[in-house]
Design a protein around this motif. Sequence first.
Motif, mmCIF file in Angstrom:
data_model
loop_
_atom_site.group_PDB
_atom_site.id
_atom_site.type_symbol
_atom_site.label_atom_id
_atom_site.label_comp_id
_atom_site.label_asym_id
_atom_site.label_seq_id
_atom_site.Cartn_x
_atom_site.Cartn_y
_atom_site.Cartn_z
ATOM 1 N N ALA A 51 38.729 34.169 36.197
ATOM 2 C CA ALA A 51 38.828 33.048 35.048
ATOM 3 C C ALA A 51 39.839 33.382 34.241
ATOM 4 N N PRO A 52 40.562 32.257 33.527
ATOM 5 C CA PRO A 52 41.764 32.610 32.920
ATOM 6 C C PRO A 52 41.503 33.166 31.431
ATOM 7 N N PHE A 82 42.331 42.882 43.897
ATOM 8 C CA PHE A 82 42.201 42.892 45.451
ATOM 9 C C PHE A 82 40.769 42.520 45.398
ATOM 10 N N THR A 83 39.912 43.040 44.669
ATOM 11 C CA THR A 83 38.367 42.924 44.941
ATOM 12 C C THR A 83 38.334 41.398 44.483
ATOM 13 N N GLY A 84 39.206 40.872 43.672
ATOM 14 C CA GLY A 84 39.081 39.374 43.130
ATOM 15 C C GLY A 84 39.321 38.410 44.533
ATOM 16 N N GLU A 103 46.516 32.394 41.607
ATOM 17 C CA GLU A 103 45.394 32.239 40.697
ATOM 18 C C GLU A 103 45.129 33.587 40.103
ATOM 19 N N LEU A 104 44.918 34.501 40.898
ATOM 20 C CA LEU A 104 44.469 35.893 40.577
ATOM 21 C C LEU A 104 45.718 36.542 39.752
ATOM 22 N N LYS A 105 47.054 36.282 40.126
ATOM 23 C CA LYS A 105 48.264 36.933 39.176
ATOM 24 C C LYS A 105 48.229 36.122 37.962
#
Length: 414
Positions: A51-52, A82-84, A103-105
């Motif tokens: 989440a942001p 990575f686990t995300g 999104e993860l970045k």
Amino acid sequence: MTKFLPVDEQLDLLEKGAAEIIRTADLRARLEKSRETGTPLRVKAGFDPTAPDLHLGHTVLMRKLKHFQDLGHTVIFLVGDFTGLIGDPTGRSATRKPLTHEELKANAETYTAQVFQILDREKTEVRFNSEWLGTLGFEGIIRLAARFTVSQMLEREDFHQRWDAEQPISLHELLYPLAQGYDSVALEADVELGGTDQKFNLLVGRELQRHYGQASQIVLMTPILEGLDGVQKMSKSLGNAIGIHEPPAEMYGKLMSISDELMWKYWTLLTDLRQKEIAAMQAEVASGALHPMEAKKRLARTIVADFHSAEAAARADEGWAKQFQRGETPADLPEVQVSAADLGWSEEQPTISVDKLVARCGLAASTTEASRKRAEKSVRIDDEVVSGVKFGVAAVPGRVALRVGKRAVMAVIV
């Protein structure tokens, strides 16, 4: 060589708010060795950027990381980029929707910016687990998976419940505990922090470290923080969260809305105050020497100051007192923009629906509830009680201070 406080003094702070430590005797022994050698412990906590924005529930582990950091130990803020990609199955009754790399970045950048409102940027080791998990390769994953059986994985409560309910469990979800456990191997962690819901994953880390010839990490678990309702886990999706970037007045007001009982848990998990000082404050309240509201105001000021400033906390405190203790309307109300057309305003009929205004500003769940609030004379516009269904607004755009009970906003009508 780092000089550390006596072990008992360190444990006094580290055990504060801990739900379980596996094992306390091992933590003491490792602290003693650290003090003898002058070598800081390596302490990690992982956060998947799913989440942001962060809320106060996320900061419980960060606060405990800070306690280790304040004592001179090396803290590792681990971003699970990575686990995300897998998605932590903890507490889930269904498989998470996977996030994209983009999104993860983006979320990871926000996380790392926000965490330094608690931790010291210069003393924090920030790592991303794609650094080792991304290069592990298929052979490495197979060798890692060979350490555990499917039946061991199904001992995990989340998986066990889904299996019994005949709900799908994706194979990649079974890899999550292995990936988190391997993080501890890669970082040679002495201590890993996590919530009580993470116990299975944390213990996998201990097992994998033994396999790789490392001393098993100490596991320190913190309780799950309830949100504003005092019942459910703090979560933005449940609407019971306090975001760490919320305006000071809003953050302060939300903190003042929690129950007196929950206040003490917030003091323990969200501040650096020592447990004996919290206990002394509780004794003052119990004896009548200190009013519970004053203890809660101290808490609100402390937390707002942590994420904003002491000056912002003082202004929020004064604004809350004006609004709720002296019945005045503060100058720095949070603004909510509302469509004039949606409220029924026109140049021919320059009035707005009071019930719709209250509902659109989020001060009632529906126009029906807003109507009931109005009938109870709980609705005030510009410090005047409103009983009629319509309120005159001469020009648009316009601004009115709207108050329902103890909550207030500045409605900007456009």
